[in-house]
Design an enzyme around this catalytic site. Structure first.
Site, PDB file in Angstrom:
ATOM      1  N   ASP A  36       0.871  -1.174   0.000  1.00 38.17           N
ATOM      2  CA  ASP A  36       0.000   0.000   0.000  1.00 38.17           C
ATOM      3  C   ASP A  36       0.916   1.236   0.000  1.00 38.17           C
ATOM      4  O   ASP A  36       1.790   1.345   0.865  1.00 38.17           O
ATOM      5  CB  ASP A  36      -0.865  -0.041   1.269  1.00 38.17           C
ATOM      6  CG  ASP A  36      -1.834   1.127   1.361  1.00 38.17           C
ATOM      7  OD1 ASP A  36      -2.824   0.982   2.083  1.00 38.17           O
ATOM      8  OD2 ASP A  36      -1.576   2.194   0.757  1.00 38.17           O
ATOM      9  N   GLU A  88      30.136   6.220   3.459  1.00 42.27           N
ATOM     10  CA  GLU A  88      30.135   4.765   3.611  1.00 42.27           C
ATOM     11  C   GLU A  88      29.952   4.125   2.240  1.00 42.27           C
ATOM     12  O   GLU A  88      29.529   2.980   2.132  1.00 42.27           O
ATOM     13  CB  GLU A  88      29.107   4.302   4.634  1.00 42.27           C
ATOM     14  CG  GLU A  88      27.709   4.790   4.426  1.00 42.27           C
ATOM     15  CD  GLU A  88      26.777   4.280   5.513  1.00 42.27           C
ATOM     16  OE1 GLU A  88      26.643   3.054   5.631  1.00 42.27           O
ATOM     17  OE2 GLU A  88      26.183   5.106   6.223  1.00 42.27           O
ATOM     18  N   CYS A 120      26.594   6.661   8.898  1.00 41.36           N
ATOM     19  CA  CYS A 120      26.070   7.996   8.553  1.00 41.36           C
ATOM     20  C   CYS A 120      26.700   9.115   9.370  1.00 41.36           C
ATOM     21  O   CYS A 120      26.430  10.286   9.140  1.00 41.36           O
ATOM     22  CB  CYS A 120      24.557   8.040   8.752  1.00 41.36           C
ATOM     23  SG  CYS A 120      23.703   6.839   7.761  1.00 41.36           S
ATOM     24  N   SER A 216      17.714  -1.077  15.103  1.00 36.71           N
ATOM     25  CA  SER A 216      18.329   0.185  14.664  1.00 36.71           C
ATOM     26  C   SER A 216      17.477   1.380  15.114  1.00 36.71           C
ATOM     27  O   SER A 216      17.999   2.423  15.478  1.00 36.71           O
ATOM     28  CB  SER A 216      18.553   0.202  13.140  1.00 36.71           C
ATOM     29  OG  SER A 216      17.346   0.430  12.430  1.00 36.71           O
ATOM     30  N   HIS A 250      19.665  13.454  11.759  1.00 32.70           N
ATOM     31  CA  HIS A 250      19.964  12.523  10.667  1.00 32.70           C
ATOM     32  C   HIS A 250      18.617  11.939  10.237  1.00 32.70           C
ATOM     33  O   HIS A 250      17.822  11.530  11.089  1.00 32.70           O
ATOM     34  CB  HIS A 250      20.910  11.423  11.153  1.00 32.70           C
ATOM     35  CG  HIS A 250      20.947  10.248  10.229  1.00 32.70           C
ATOM     36  ND1 HIS A 250      21.244  10.376   8.888  1.00 32.70           N
ATOM     37  CD2 HIS A 250      20.683   8.922  10.437  1.00 32.70           C
ATOM     38  CE1 HIS A 250      21.172   9.183   8.321  1.00 32.70           C
ATOM     39  NE2 HIS A 250      20.831   8.288   9.234  1.00 32.70           N
ATOM     40  N   LYS A 259       9.574   9.654  15.456  1.00 30.80           N
ATOM     41  CA  LYS A 259       9.582   8.689  16.571  1.00 30.80           C
ATOM     42  C   LYS A 259      10.609   9.122  17.629  1.00 30.80           C
ATOM     43  O   LYS A 259      10.360   9.017  18.831  1.00 30.80           O
ATOM     44  CB  LYS A 259       9.974   7.297  16.072  1.00 30.80           C
ATOM     45  CG  LYS A 259       8.869   6.522  15.360  1.00 30.80           C
ATOM     46  CD  LYS A 259       9.492   5.241  14.799  1.00 30.80           C
ATOM     47  CE  LYS A 259       8.570   4.476  13.888  1.00 30.80           C
ATOM     48  NZ  LYS A 259       7.538   3.740  14.593  1.00 30.80           N
ATOM     49  N   ASN A 295      17.329   8.662   2.042  1.00 26.36           N
ATOM     50  CA  ASN A 295      18.463   8.635   2.973  1.00 26.36           C
ATOM     51  C   ASN A 295      19.763   8.750   2.187  1.00 26.36           C
ATOM     52  O   ASN A 295      20.129   7.845   1.438  1.00 26.36           O
ATOM     53  CB  ASN A 295      18.447   7.324   3.770  1.00 26.36           C
ATOM     54  CG  ASN A 295      19.473   7.318   4.901  1.00 26.36           C
ATOM     55  OD1 ASN A 295      20.228   8.289   5.069  1.00 26.36           O
ATOM     56  ND2 ASN A 295      19.502   6.255   5.679  1.00 26.36           N
ATOM     57  N   SER A 325      25.182   4.174  12.379  1.00 29.74           N
ATOM     58  CA  SER A 325      25.039   2.821  12.914  1.00 29.74           C
ATOM     59  C   SER A 325      26.374   2.291  13.382  1.00 29.74           C
ATOM     60  O   SER A 325      27.434   2.703  12.924  1.00 29.74           O
ATOM     61  CB  SER A 325      24.437   1.910  11.843  1.00 29.74           C
ATOM     62  OG  SER A 325      23.074   2.232  11.702  1.00 29.74           O
TER      63      SER A 325
HETATM   64  P1  HMG Z   1       9.063  -2.485   7.713  1.00 27.10           P
HETATM   65  O1  HMG Z   1       9.291  -3.461   8.797  1.00 27.10           O
HETATM   66  O2  HMG Z   1       8.775  -3.029   6.368  1.00 27.10           O
HETATM   67  O3  HMG Z   1       7.898  -1.471   8.070  1.00 27.10           O
HETATM   68  O4  HMG Z   1      10.320  -1.556   7.590  1.00 27.10           O
HETATM   69  P2  HMG Z   1       6.808  -1.550   9.235  1.00 27.10           P
HETATM   70  O5  HMG Z   1       5.981  -2.768   9.042  1.00 27.10           O
HETATM   71  O6  HMG Z   1       7.465  -1.331  10.580  1.00 27.10           O
HETATM   72  O7  HMG Z   1       5.928  -0.269   8.837  1.00 27.10           O
HETATM   73  C1  HMG Z   1       6.472   0.992   8.900  1.00 27.10           C
HETATM   74  C2  HMG Z   1       5.364   1.932   9.363  1.00 27.10           C
HETATM   75  O8  HMG Z   1       4.386   2.027   8.317  1.00 27.10           O
HETATM   76  C3  HMG Z   1       4.601   1.476  10.599  1.00 27.10           C
HETATM   77  O9  HMG Z   1       4.317   2.637  11.363  1.00 27.10           O
HETATM   78  C4  HMG Z   1       3.310   0.911  10.030  1.00 27.10           C
HETATM   79  O10 HMG Z   1       2.221   0.939  10.943  1.00 27.10           O
HETATM   80  C5  HMG Z   1       3.091   1.876   8.890  1.00 27.10           C
HETATM   81  P3  HMG Z   1       4.875   2.778  12.864  1.00 27.10           P
HETATM   82  O11 HMG Z   1       4.273   1.663  13.634  1.00 27.10           O
HETATM   83  O12 HMG Z   1       6.373   2.595  12.765  1.00 27.10           O
HETATM   84  O13 HMG Z   1       4.455   4.149  13.280  1.00 27.10           O
HETATM   85  N1  HMG Z   1       2.193   1.393   7.849  1.00 27.10           N
HETATM   86  C6  HMG Z   1       1.281   2.174   7.228  1.00 27.10           C
HETATM   87  N2  HMG Z   1       0.968   3.473   7.369  1.00 27.10           N
HETATM   88  C7  HMG Z   1       0.004   3.985   6.560  1.00 27.10           C
HETATM   89  N3  HMG Z   1      -0.662   3.254   5.646  1.00 27.10           N
HETATM   90  C8  HMG Z   1      -0.372   1.953   5.473  1.00 27.10           C
HETATM   91  C9  HMG Z   1       0.629   1.350   6.284  1.00 27.10           C
HETATM   92  N4  HMG Z   1       1.161   0.107   6.361  1.00 27.10           N
HETATM   93  C10 HMG Z   1       2.107   0.148   7.330  1.00 27.10           C
HETATM   94  N5  HMG Z   1      -1.038   1.232   4.560  1.00 27.10           N
HETATM   95  C11 HMG Z   1      12.132  -0.336   8.648  1.00 27.10           C
HETATM   96  C12 HMG Z   1      10.628  -0.447   8.415  1.00 27.10           C
HETATM   97  C13 HMG Z   1      12.464   0.997   9.246  1.00 27.10           C
HETATM   98  C14 HMG Z   1      12.557  -1.458   9.639  1.00 27.10           C
HETATM   99  C15 HMG Z   1      12.863  -0.543   7.305  1.00 27.10           C
HETATM  100  O14 HMG Z   1      12.522   0.505   6.418  1.00 27.10           O
HETATM  101  C16 HMG Z   1      14.374  -0.602   7.439  1.00 27.10           C
HETATM  102  O15 HMG Z   1      14.958  -1.646   7.742  1.00 27.10           O
HETATM  103  N6  HMG Z   1      15.064   0.537   7.178  1.00 27.10           N
HETATM  104  C17 HMG Z   1      16.539   0.626   7.242  1.00 27.10           C
HETATM  105  C18 HMG Z   1      17.030   0.832   8.664  1.00 27.10           C
HETATM  106  C19 HMG Z   1      16.778   2.247   9.141  1.00 27.10           C
HETATM  107  O16 HMG Z   1      16.572   3.151   8.385  1.00 27.10           O
HETATM  108  N7  HMG Z   1      16.897   2.436  10.473  1.00 27.10           N
HETATM  109  C20 HMG Z   1      16.760   3.763  11.051  1.00 27.10           C
HETATM  110  C21 HMG Z   1      17.652   3.964  12.271  1.00 27.10           C
HETATM  111  S1  HMG Z   1      19.325   3.466  11.934  1.00 27.10           S
HETATM  112  C22 HMG Z   1      19.987   4.795  11.022  1.00 27.10           C
HETATM  113  O17 HMG Z   1      19.426   5.838  10.949  1.00 27.10           O
HETATM  114  C23 HMG Z   1      21.287   4.535  10.343  1.00 27.10           C
HETATM  115  C24 HMG Z   1      21.220   4.384   8.852  1.00 27.10           C
HETATM  116  O18 HMG Z   1      20.991   5.642   8.238  1.00 27.10           O
HETATM  117  C25 HMG Z   1      22.519   3.750   8.346  1.00 27.10           C
HETATM  118  C26 HMG Z   1      23.837   4.392   8.737  1.00 27.10           C
HETATM  119  O19 HMG Z   1      24.062   4.894   9.822  1.00 27.10           O
HETATM  120  O20 HMG Z   1      24.724   4.275   7.899  1.00 27.10           O
HETATM  121  C27 HMG Z   1      20.103   3.453   8.406  1.00 27.10           C
END
Ligand code: HMG
Length: 376
Positions: A36, A88, A120, A216, A250, A259, A295, A325
């Site tokens: 969706d 990175e 990052c 993360s 970031h 969040k 990102n 990270s």
């Molecule tokens: P996921 O597990 O597929 O998503 O991936 P989800 O099931 O948790 O859903 C995300 C949100 O969408 C949820 O909301 C759902 O309810 C909502 P929340 O509960 O979180 O408020 N949702 C909807 N909303 C509206 N309409 C809908 C609908 N369906 C669901 N129909 C995840 C999410 C972040 C885990 C994934 O994207 C991921 O693995 N991302 C990469 C890791 C990341 O970015 N981490 C952030 C912190 S770490 C960081 O910042 C370092 C980084 O930049 C790297 C570095 O440092 O180099 C990543």
């Protein structure tokens, strides 16, 4: 008796930004992945991701950002004594990315040139080192060119795929005993927090990162709470936050930032309405560009900072929370300089947004297929 601070005023005297030439609307990716679109648009808060065309990559992004920062700076190449690239998206385990960029710029000679890696957080570390090089009096009157540049790609179908992006921010860092930096002064004191963790990492030789998504998110929130707690110190959170015109983070994806803000607000005892005002007035507006480029890892925070500073009155203060990270985090504070109100670096973003080509799901698949074939 009054004391005179003998330290120079150190900060950013020019900024240049660069985004790649392709963009994929998240609604197209949702179509491709059978999701969706609301999940990506509202659940993660992303609109579009920036993608590199076949002839673009981290070197082109970093070099263009640097050329733009240099073009609107009063000095010239001979005045640069340090080039540091936080990334990175390294091309080599030995040769620093700064060597590729310096080569393109024609920068050589009495110049310290190196790459900084900490996910990052690398761009912020490069910036802090450059500022401390100035504060220590080690620069010999030269300027530092700091670049944060990345191309962020996950394996196709990875939950991180909708958060992909790319971009670069170049900043010239100078110190002066008589003048304040034109773009922003960087406060010498910052607040760091680190914990060894495997939340997101990329083993040597692997093309795409491995991610423990939920972990993360927890690490990021914990890093933000610890850094902000140190900065707030003995003050109340309300009083400390009132000093800021903007609070930049970031941005792995905008919902992560929301969040973290709500988590910290609760930890600091803010009322729900205070937390929601803080986010909508001081945080959310800083992510306008991030929502359209995804990102960009090391560059993400500095894209938000560049956006926040543009149009800001001289003397206004902002805070910048860096997260990488692994994990390492740091909160910096900056004060807008005389050039912020005009914000000439907005041209870079407007130019890149205007010229970039929007691709559809089929072309995205083709592009990823081509990129994977090239790197296989
Ligand atoms: P996921 O597990 O597929 O998503 O991936 P989800 O099931 O948790 O859903 C995300 C949100 O969408 C949820 O909301 C759902 O309810 C909502 P929340 O509960 O979180 O408020 N949702 C909807 N909303 C509206 N309409 C809908 C609908 N369906 C669901 N129909 C995840 C999410 C972040 C885990 C994934 O994207 C991921 O693995 N991302 C990469 C890791 C990341 O970015 N981490 C952030 C912190 S770490 C960081 O910042 C370092 C980084 O930049 C790297 C570095 O440092 O180099 C990543």
């Amino acid at each position: 008796m009054s004391t005179i601070d003998p330290r120079p005023s150190v900060g950013i005297t020019s900024i240049g930004l660069s985004l790649p030439s392709l963009a994929l609307p998240l609604s197209e990716l949702a179509k491709l992945r059978g999701e969706d679109p609301g999940k990506y648009l509202y659940g993660l808060g992303c609109c579009e991701m920036a993608l590199c065309a076949g002839d673009e990559g981290v070197v082109e992004l970093a070099t263009t950002a640097a050329e733009r920062a240099l073009a609107r700076w009063s000095g010239d190449l001979q005045d640069i004594g340090l080039i540091a690239v936080g990334t990175e998206s390294a091309l080599d385990m030995s040769r620093p990315l700064s060597a590729w960029v310096a080569d393109r710029l024609g920068l050589r000679g009495a110049v310290r040139s190196y790459e900084v890696k900490h996910a990052c957080y690398g761009g912020t570390l490069a910036l802090k080192q450059a500022a401390e090089w100035q504060l220590a009096g080690a620069s010999g009157g030269k300027a530092a060119l700091v670049i944060a540049a990345d191309v962020a790609l996950y394996a196709p179908l990875d939950p991180g795929e909708p958060t992909q992006g790319a971009g670069a921010v170049a900043m010239i860092i100078e110190g002066s005993l008589t003048q304040r930096p034109a773009v922003a002064t960087i406060d010498p004191t910052s607040h760091a927090w680190s914990e060894p963790a495997f939340d997101f990492w990329r083993p040597v030789g692997e093309e795409f990162p491995r991610v423990d998504g939920p972990f993360s998110l927890d690490c990021y929130k914990r890093g933000a709470e610890h850094c902000l707690t140190q900065w707030i110190g003995e003050r109340t959170a309300v009083d400390a936050l009132a000093e800021l015109e903007a609070l930049c983070f970031h941005v792995p994806f905008p919902k992560m930032v929301k969040k973290a803000v709500l988590h910290c607000a609760e930890a600091f005892g803010l009322e729900e309405s205070e937390a929601s005002d803080l986010f909508s007035q001081k945080v959310d507006p800083t992510m306008d560009w991030n929502r359209h480029c995804g990102n960009a890892y090391t560059a993400s925070l500095w894209i938000a900072v560049a956006s926040a500073l543009a149009g800001m009155t001289e003397g206004c203060r902002i805070a910048a929370f860096s997260y990488g990270s692994g994990f390492g985090a740091e909160l910096l504070t900056l004060t807008a300089g005389s050039q912020a109100a005009e914000g000439p670096w907005v041209d870079d973003i407007e130019t890149d947004f205007a010229r970039r080509q929007t691709i559809d799901a089929a072309n995205y698949e083709l592009l990823r297929g081509l990129q994977m074939a090239q790197t296989a």
